[in-house]
Design a protein around this motif. Structure first.
Motif, PDB file in Angstrom:
ATOM      1  N   ARG A   1       0.808  -1.216   0.000  1.00  0.00           N
ATOM      2  CA  ARG A   1       0.000   0.000   0.000  1.00  0.00           C
ATOM      3  C   ARG A   1       0.841   1.266   0.000  1.00  0.00           C
ATOM      4  O   ARG A   1       0.376   2.311  -0.416  1.00  0.00           O
ATOM      5  N   ARG A   2       2.061   1.162   0.508  1.00  0.00           N
ATOM      6  CA  ARG A   2       2.912   2.346   0.443  1.00  0.00           C
ATOM      7  C   ARG A   2       3.341   2.584  -1.001  1.00  0.00           C
ATOM      8  O   ARG A   2       3.483   3.704  -1.449  1.00  0.00           O
ATOM      9  N   ASN A   3       3.485   1.501  -1.733  1.00  0.00           N
ATOM     10  CA  ASN A   3       4.014   1.629  -3.088  1.00  0.00           C
ATOM     11  C   ASN A   3       2.939   1.758  -4.161  1.00  0.00           C
ATOM     12  O   ASN A   3       3.169   2.333  -5.199  1.00  0.00           O
ATOM     13  N   VAL A   4       1.783   1.158  -3.890  1.00  0.00           N
ATOM     14  CA  VAL A   4       0.729   1.185  -4.898  1.00  0.00           C
ATOM     15  C   VAL A   4      -0.532   1.801  -4.297  1.00  0.00           C
ATOM     16  O   VAL A   4      -1.024   1.329  -3.273  1.00  0.00           O
ATOM     17  N   VAL A   5      -1.018   2.850  -4.915  1.00  0.00           N
ATOM     18  CA  VAL A   5      -2.241   3.470  -4.421  1.00  0.00           C
ATOM     19  C   VAL A   5      -3.232   3.628  -5.560  1.00  0.00           C
ATOM     20  O   VAL A   5      -2.859   3.937  -6.681  1.00  0.00           O
ATOM     21  N   MET A   6      -4.490   3.361  -5.247  1.00  0.00           N
ATOM     22  CA  MET A   6      -5.512   3.453  -6.294  1.00  0.00           C
ATOM     23  C   MET A   6      -6.570   4.476  -5.885  1.00  0.00           C
ATOM     24  O   MET A   6      -7.070   4.462  -4.769  1.00  0.00           O
ATOM     25  N   VAL A   7      -6.886   5.364  -6.793  1.00  0.00           N
ATOM     26  CA  VAL A   7      -7.973   6.318  -6.553  1.00  0.00           C
ATOM     27  C   VAL A   7      -9.146   5.876  -7.414  1.00  0.00           C
ATOM     28  O   VAL A   7      -9.026   5.754  -8.622  1.00  0.00           O
ATOM     29  N   THR A   8     -10.267   5.615  -6.761  1.00  0.00           N
ATOM     30  CA  THR A   8     -11.407   5.102  -7.521  1.00  0.00           C
ATOM     31  C   THR A   8     -12.411   6.199  -7.793  1.00  0.00           C
ATOM     32  O   THR A   8     -12.301   7.313  -7.291  1.00  0.00           O
ATOM     33  N   GLN A   9     -13.409   5.833  -8.557  1.00  0.00           N
ATOM     34  CA  GLN A   9     -14.432   6.792  -8.925  1.00  0.00           C
ATOM     35  C   GLN A   9     -15.274   7.185  -7.711  1.00  0.00           C
ATOM     36  O   GLN A   9     -15.676   8.324  -7.569  1.00  0.00           O
ATOM     37  N   GLU A  10     -15.561   6.191  -6.857  1.00  0.00           N
ATOM     38  CA  GLU A  10     -16.317   6.533  -5.657  1.00  0.00           C
ATOM     39  C   GLU A  10     -15.354   7.176  -4.686  1.00  0.00           C
ATOM     40  O   GLU A  10     -14.443   6.538  -4.204  1.00  0.00           O
ATOM     41  N   ALA A  11     -15.581   8.434  -4.428  1.00  0.00           N
ATOM     42  CA  ALA A  11     -14.702   9.121  -3.498  1.00  0.00           C
ATOM     43  C   ALA A  11     -15.415   9.161  -2.167  1.00  0.00           C
ATOM     44  O   ALA A  11     -16.240  10.015  -1.920  1.00  0.00           O
ATOM     45  N   PHE A  12     -15.105   8.203  -1.337  1.00  0.00           N
ATOM     46  CA  PHE A  12     -15.827   8.085  -0.068  1.00  0.00           C
ATOM     47  C   PHE A  12     -15.161   8.949   0.997  1.00  0.00           C
ATOM     48  O   PHE A  12     -13.956   8.931   1.148  1.00  0.00           O
ATOM     49  N   LEU A  13     -15.971   9.722   1.703  1.00  0.00           N
ATOM     50  CA  LEU A  13     -15.427  10.494   2.813  1.00  0.00           C
ATOM     51  C   LEU A  13     -15.893   9.878   4.128  1.00  0.00           C
ATOM     52  O   LEU A  13     -17.043   9.502   4.267  1.00  0.00           O
ATOM     53  N   PHE A  14     -14.981   9.793   5.064  1.00  0.00           N
ATOM     54  CA  PHE A  14     -15.312   9.265   6.388  1.00  0.00           C
ATOM     55  C   PHE A  14     -15.671  10.415   7.314  1.00  0.00           C
ATOM     56  O   PHE A  14     -15.249  11.545   7.076  1.00  0.00           O
ATOM     57  N   SER A  15     -16.445  10.091   8.368  1.00  0.00           N
ATOM     58  CA  SER A  15     -16.735  11.138   9.349  1.00  0.00           C
ATOM     59  C   SER A  15     -15.417  11.643   9.891  1.00  0.00           C
ATOM     60  O   SER A  15     -14.483  10.888  10.080  1.00  0.00           O
TER      61      SER A  15
ATOM     62  N   SER B   1     -12.788  15.411  10.056  1.00  0.00           N
ATOM     63  CA  SER B   1     -12.529  16.673   9.374  1.00  0.00           C
ATOM     64  C   SER B   1     -12.009  16.414   7.963  1.00  0.00           C
ATOM     65  O   SER B   1     -11.647  15.297   7.613  1.00  0.00           O
ATOM     66  N   VAL B   2     -11.996  17.470   7.180  1.00  0.00           N
ATOM     67  CA  VAL B   2     -11.442  17.377   5.835  1.00  0.00           C
ATOM     68  C   VAL B   2      -9.984  16.958   5.916  1.00  0.00           C
ATOM     69  O   VAL B   2      -9.523  16.090   5.169  1.00  0.00           O
ATOM     70  N   ALA B   3      -9.257  17.566   6.867  1.00  0.00           N
ATOM     71  CA  ALA B   3      -7.836  17.234   7.021  1.00  0.00           C
ATOM     72  C   ALA B   3      -7.666  15.745   7.316  1.00  0.00           C
ATOM     73  O   ALA B   3      -6.812  15.080   6.738  1.00  0.00           O
ATOM     74  N   ASP B   4      -8.521  15.212   8.204  1.00  0.00           N
ATOM     75  CA  ASP B   4      -8.450  13.781   8.526  1.00  0.00           C
ATOM     76  C   ASP B   4      -8.619  12.941   7.267  1.00  0.00           C
ATOM     77  O   ASP B   4      -7.942  11.934   7.074  1.00  0.00           O
ATOM     78  N   ASN B   5      -9.541  13.381   6.435  1.00  0.00           N
ATOM     79  CA  ASN B   5      -9.815  12.609   5.235  1.00  0.00           C
ATOM     80  C   ASN B   5      -8.657  12.622   4.260  1.00  0.00           C
ATOM     81  O   ASN B   5      -8.374  11.618   3.617  1.00  0.00           O
ATOM     82  N   ILE B   6      -7.982  13.752   4.167  1.00  0.00           N
ATOM     83  CA  ILE B   6      -6.818  13.789   3.282  1.00  0.00           C
ATOM     84  C   ILE B   6      -5.674  12.985   3.911  1.00  0.00           C
ATOM     85  O   ILE B   6      -4.963  12.244   3.239  1.00  0.00           O
ATOM     86  N   ALA B   7      -5.548  13.121   5.226  1.00  0.00           N
ATOM     87  CA  ALA B   7      -4.445  12.452   5.931  1.00  0.00           C
ATOM     88  C   ALA B   7      -4.530  10.937   5.819  1.00  0.00           C
ATOM     89  O   ALA B   7      -3.560  10.241   6.112  1.00  0.00           O
TER      90      ALA B   7
END
Lengths: 607, 662
Positions: free
Chosen positions: B436-450, B452-458
């Motif tokens: 997971r450190r080396n391979v990351v996938m961004v999917t179409q469903e952009a799910f946000l967790f409860s 803050s915004v910062a938490d979600n980016i972090a």
């Protein structure tokens, strides 16, 4: 004392639900009372029987008689236990179910803004855990509380009849218990409420962790999610232990004080007896009764805790039930005869409920003629989706009005309005049923199976969702919750088909082609154009290709309609429009070279 | 173990065959045992406290008897010592009993909460570990049902069961000894009552097992429906599904009620049945004893004592019935939970992992074949080399297998045959952390967790500083809108004003990927909901990220300006301009160059490998290489220019797309 009234006010809100079953609850209570009387009576009867009628050389009949009497009492006791359950269980579950169904119904009616605020875990814990608990409290806790209290009261009266001095000592213990009871109630209620809320939050976290599983996996963040969950679960554990500690302290007080009083009573009683102020018989009887009373007194702690938890469950239930549904049908809904579908925004403004000072949409005035297709263009987060959601009244305007054929949306019956308006959202929500049911969800009933099939076929065709036929069971394939087993593009097409099958007067589409590949998009557009010919359509567009579907374009800028016109007009006149919609590669050099390359190719092919 | 009921396969069936039933029961008991094992010391301590407090309680009546029988005459004789003793001892016993009661109430809670926490975390960890394949079939509602109502059943058992069982057993054992001591024949009679009780318990077990299983199945259904409605409330309202839903929910609730009533009614026979057997036994003791009294074989006083003891012997039977009831209920619940825990993740971490802390990002498909489970082959034999640093665009029709290829590289699924390697290491040999450190996938469903915004980016890199988070947001052009939220980066995404549109969610999820700075970045239609200016910004940021140069920070303001300016549209997000600009900014010292995480992999020329799936060909055009996928095969492979020149499928797609831009 305000606290006490609040307990009864809370519990009394159950009354309307409980009223129909009240007679049965009372019967259950009577059975419970009788059963405990019976349990108490059997030893006394035995004592009398054994002492009176059984003597060496006595008659065998007396033995038979005594045994049969005891047997009869025993059967009666078991019968009463069974009867209590019979009286209470079924009605209590009925009340539980009714409250559950009405909660669900109410939740479905509540506005989208309400659901924006509430995690589904919190709602779920109210629908399941809280109501289960209330049922058990009604069927058991409440009845036992009454029975126990009565037993204690009767016991104390009996104790008074034996020795008022000793009874007074015993009763003295009740004073600190009462005082402590009040403190316990306040504290325990608080903790009980906290634990219920935390359990709800925990359920929300579980739900998110499953819905967001792809993201968690993609970033390898399962460990962090676990840590977060662990933290929350640990908090809940702490709360539960705090709750148990309150209960333990209360049990300590409730067990200890009466016993201490009895210890003092023992000394005093013996001293009284030694000076013949009290007969030994009364002394013995007093302690025998005290032993009977002690158990229910102890039980009180648990029952009180149960009642307090039930109270906060009731509070939580009515917290949701008291939420007002602000989007309702008027008393006399209007319905224009023969809907044409002229959609007009008149000075419409909108701000989210919790941020009234920050309107998303300001003074929107826009007329969409019947049958016209209007594209809505604007930057991400500019309020386009909010504007669309105003049309089926998922949110209400906070200022101005929106009309269809001149009738304010708020004058329509909500259901009529949503029949007239169909939506395809940005986030496609499909339900766990077959493709067929999903597509025909909002469709008018044509009355025949063939009609339904035809409607389904047409909708799937327009949305280019032919893949549905090649699913394992064709259009009867069950698709998972949120259509998880379908790709993004497939889900989007099913959702589009659903909006089309509804055959609405007004169609609202939120960037419905975003996940489609170019070829499919072209096909969908070609078919959509035919369908949209006589349907008023408002369509959010991010691409020139989608805009091409529209007769006119409205540009949304800073929450206002900045310009309305055809694509070509706006492109020529409006720089913001160009900024928002202009294609990514505007470098003429590239375009030229590629175009010429393409032309060369097509020439080659055509040769 | 019968395979039919393995894991969650047969979960909805309440009527199992004898063998299956035995298997799931065993599974459930094993789980219970494994939950008790770590806390067994506390378990026995709690039971010890219960036993001692019962003993202290028994001392009370004995002391009263002592007081009346001995202290009273002594006081009359002028000796108050026994009275003092009786009084003090009674008070002491009271203190001990109450203290121990308080102790075991707390300890029971500690015990049960420790076990619940253990199980909660176990279930959570396991569901996180299970592969996507499983999650696509098993709905979130079911997992929630397992985590809530099933655990609730266990909790009921633990909270009430332990102390009542221990005290009840002790009490019965104690009384039985008394009865035997008085008269062994009566003792035998009392024990004989155990026989019908055993059969009643067997009967109850057999039937309640089915009833409780049904109740679990139906409650899960109820929860699934509830969760689905609440999470899809917009669609429910828009398509007027309320009425249909209400009918369905009422039906499910009624099913649930019936299942509940059935189990309660069984208990309603079981519990009074036990009371009845006890009472009949008392009558029998009276009858047999009575005749012996008549014949002079037994004293009346002894008979009375015997009968009262017998009566007392059966008193805790009530509690035992309650315990057995919660036990059955908890067992049925644990059957389901243990089934979930039994599911084996199809994508498993390696037993002997190969270390790959900093991958270069070269990917190789060696004879890869893929099918979902036993389904048809989706990817037939594929050999493909993607060198490190290459940007590859995957093109093809919906359903052609692009996403599947991407998901294979992200190891959402394992290949069915052949191997897939990163820097020559098979993906299956990498630890989850390394992968997971080396391979990351961004999917179409952009799910946000409860949160803050910062938490979600972090989420992209939890140890990142606020500055790095903001840099990542700037790089994708999300900074501006985040700053406009009520609390900026600290805005709770579920609360006041925190609502963000689908496009904004995608920007946030892009920022996540930027923050993660993986060696291999996979974008699966990740820009579909973005408007063109946003996409432009993302692309510029992306170009910088893929080059491995630092160009976050001032980027967005730059594009904002150019964007709003008339001429801005001319400045495209091609890689060349992007990097040139980024480079100069860096050279100008506009930003501190320190970036802890990118330090090691920001080695010279360490570009990132990217796999981009996008039907908007704007992204594709800037790729180094295009793969056209059809029916799981790569049918065209080359640079965009080559493929356009070849006039194949890509050229046609490209043409169509060009048309769509007009």
């Amino acid at each position: 004392m305000a606290k006490q009234s609040s307990f009864f006010t809370s519990i009394s809100r159950l009354y309307p639900h409980v009223r129909p079953i009240l007679p049965r609850l009372v019967m259950g209570l009577l059975c419970a009372l009788l059963a405990s009387v019976m349990a108490l009576a059997i030893p006394q009867v035995l004592r009398v029987l054994v002492n009176e009628s059984l003597k060496p050389g006595g008659s065998a009949d007396a033995v038979w008689g005594a045994s049969l009497l005891i047997l009869a009492l025993g059967i009666a006791e078991a019968g009463l236990v069974a009867l209590r359950r019979q009286f209470v269980i079924n009605p209590a579950t009925t009340v539980e179910t009714r409250m559950r169904v009405s909660l669900y119904g109410h939740l479905q009616g509540l506005t989208v803004s309400f659901h924006d605020r509430w995690g589904s875990g919190q709602l779920l814990s109210r629908a399941m855990t809280d109501l289960n608990f209330l049922r058990r409290w009604m069927a058991f806790g409440a009845i036992m509380l009454v029975v126990t209290t009565l037993t204690v009261v009767i016991g104390v009266v009996v104790m008074f009849s034996m020795s008022w001095q000793l009874a007074l000592i015993f009763l003295a213990a009740a004073v600190p218990i009462m005082i402590y009871g009040f403190r316990f109630r306040t504290r325990f209620s608080k903790v009980a409420r906290r634990s219920q809320d935390q359990a709800g939050d925990l359920a929300t976290t579980v739900e998110e962790s499953v819905h967001g599983i792809r993201v968690l996996k993609a970033f390898g963040r399962s460990r962090e999610a676990l840590e977060n969950f662990n933290e929350q679960a640990e908090e809940l554990r702490q709360t539960e232990i705090a709750k148990a500690k309150h209960l333990a302290t209360f049990s300590l007080v409730v067990t200890l004080l009466p016993e201490l009083a009895l210890g003092v009573g023992l000394v005093v009683g013996i001293l009284l007896a030694s000076t013949d102020q009290l007969s030994i018989g009364s002394l013995v009887a007093f302690f025998a009764t005290a032993a009977v009373v002690a158990a229910p007194v102890e039980f009180c702690g648990m029952l009180l805790a149960m009642a307090l938890t039930a109270k906060s469950a009731v509070d939580r239930h009515f917290e949701v039930m008291d939420a007002q549904n602000t989007i309702t049908s008027p008393d006399q809904p209007r319905r224009p005869a023969g809907l044409k579908g002229a959609l007009s925004f008149r000075n419409a403004s909108f701000a989210f409920e919790d941020a009234p000072d920050k309107p998303i949409l300001k003074n929107i005035t826009l007329d969409i003629r019947p049958g016209e297709t209007m594209a809505l263009v604007g930057i991400t987060g500019g309020g386009k989706s909010a504007l669309l959601q105003l049309v089926p009244r998922l949110y209400d305007v906070t200022g101005g009005s929106i009309t269809i054929d001149g009738v304010d949306l708020r004058e329509f019956g909500v259901e009529d309005l949503r029949t007239a308006v169909a939506v395809a959202f940005e986030d496609t929500t499909l339900f766990s049923s077959s493709v067929r049911d999903n597509v025909l969800l909002g469709a008018p009933d044509p009355g025949s199976a063939e009609g339904r099939d035809a409607a389904l076929e047409e909708a799937l065709d327009v949305a280019q969702a032919h893949f549905a036929y090649s699913l394992p069971h064709g259009v009867d394939t069950l698709i998972g919750e949120e259509g998880l087993s379908l790709s993004g593009g497939q889900r989007q097409r099913i959702a589009l088909a659903r909006a089309i099958a509804a055959k609405p007067a007004v169609l609202v589409l939120d960037d419905p082609l975003s996940a489609l590949d170019v070829n499919t998009e072209v096909l969908v557009e070609a078919r959509l154009r035919q369908v949209l010919a006589d349907t008023t359509t408002l369509i959010v567009a991010h691409r020139p290709s989608t805009v091409a579907l529209a007769d006119r374009v409205a540009l949304l800028e800073d929450g206002r309609i900045a310009a309305v016109g055809t694509h070509a007009e706006l492109l020529a006149q409006n720089s913001h429009y160009r900024y928002v919609i202009a294609s990514l590669d505007a470098e003429p050099r590239d375009l030229d070279s590629e175009l010429s390359a393409l032309e060369d190719q097509s020439e080659e092919i055509s040769r | 173990m019968s395979s039919a009921s393995f894991g969650t396969a047969n979960e909805d069936n309440a009527h199992l065959s004898r063998n299956e039933s035995k298997a799931v029961r065993r599974r459930s008991l094993t789980l219970l045992g494994s939950l008790i094992r770590p806390v067994r010391a506390r378990f026995w301590l709690t039971i010890g406290a219960v036993v001692l407090s019962q003993a202290a309680r028994v001392a009370g009546p004995a002391l009263i008897a002592f007081g009346i029988d001995h202290a009273l005459p002594a006081v009359r004789a002028g000796d108050s010592l026994p009275l003092v003793f009786a009084g003090v001892a009674y008070l002491a016993a009271a203190v001990v009993a109450a203290g121990l009661t308080a102790l075991y109430v707390t300890w029971t809670a500690r015990l049960s909460q420790a076990m619940l926490l253990d199980l909660r975390v176990r279930v959570f960890r396991h569901t996180q570990r299970l592969s996507l394949e499983f999650h696509e079939k098993y709905t979130s509602g079911r997992i929630i049902a397992r985590q809530t109502s099933d655990l609730e059943a266990l909790r009921e058992l633990l909270d009430s069961g332990v102390s009542s069982l221990a005290s009840g057993m002790l009490f019965m054992a104690f009384t039985a000894v008394t009865v035997f001591a008085l008269d062994w024949r009566t003792g035998v009679l009392v024990l004989a009552a155990g026989v019908p009780m055993y059969f009643l318990a067997r009967w109850y077990q057999k039937h309640s097992q089915i009833a409780f299983r049904e109740s679990r199945v139906v409650s899960a259904r109820l929860i699934v429906h509830f969760v689905e409605t609440m999470t899809g409330i917009r669609a429910v309202k828009a398509f007027r599904k309320e009425r249909e839903n209400a009918a369905r929910y009422a039906e499910l609730s009624e099913d649930y009620r019936r299942a509940t009533v059935r189990s309660i009614n069984l208990n309603g026979i079981f519990q009074p049945g036990l009371v009845l057997i006890g009472n009949v036994c008392v009558a029998l003791v009276l009858l047999t004893g009575g005749f012996r009294v008549l014949s002079g074989g037994l004293e009346v006083g002894v008979l009375l004592a015997l009968i009262l003891s017998t009566k007392r012997f059966f008193q805790p039977v009530d509690q035992m019935a309650m315990f057995y009831n919660s036990f059955q209920s908890a067992q049925a619940a644990l059957e389901k939970v243990s089934g979930l825990l039994e599911e084996i993740p199809t994508v498993r971490p390696p037993k002997t992992p190969a270390a790959l802390p900093h991958a270069q990002g070269s990917i190789d498909f060696n004879g890869v074949e893929f099918r979902y489970g036993d389904g048809p082959v989706v990817i037939p034999r594929l050999d493909l080399h993607i060198p490190a640093g290459q940007t590859v665009a995957l093109v093809g029709q919906t359903g052609a297998g692009k996403s599947t290829l991407a998901k294979l590289i992200a190891r959402f699924y394992d290949v069915s045959a052949g191997s897939l390697t990163l820097d020559g290491v098979d993906l299956r040999q990498l630890t989850t952390e390394d992968l997971r450190r080396n391979v990351v996938m961004v999917t179409q469903e952009a799910f946000l967790f409860s949160g803050s915004v910062a938490d979600n980016i972090a989420l992209g890199r939890p140890e990142a500083s606020r500055e790095e988070i903001e840099d990542a947001a700037r790089a994708v052009g999300a900074h501006a809108f985040i700053m406009e939220l009520p609390d900026g980066y600290d805005t709770d995404v579920n609360k006041r004003g925190g609502r963000v549109s689908a496009g904004q969610r995608q920007l946030i999820s892009f920022a996540r990927a930027f923050l993660a700075r993986p060696a291999v970045l996979i974008l699966d239609e990740a820009t579909s909901s973005l408007d063109i200016p946003s996409e432009r910004m993302v692309q510029q940021g992306l170009a910088g990220l893929l080059r491995g140069t630092r160009e976050t920070g001032t980027r967005e303001t730059g594009t904002r300006e150019t964007g709003t300016r008339e001429t801005g549209t001319r400045e495209t997000g091609t890689r060349e301009t992007g990097t040139r600009e980024g480079g100069t900014r860096d050279a100008a010292g506009g930003l501190p160059a320190a970036d802890a995480a990118s330090g090691p992999d920001a080695a010279p020329a360490a570009g990132r490998t990217a796999l981009i799936i996008a039907h908007r060909l704007s992204t594709v055009e800037t790729a180094d290489r295009v793969l056209v996928v059809h029916d799981g095969r790569v049918v065209e492979d080359g640079t965009p220019a080559q493929l356009i020149g070849d006039g194949g499928a890509f050229a046609r797609l490209h043409g169509a797309w060009k048309d769509s831009l007009v």
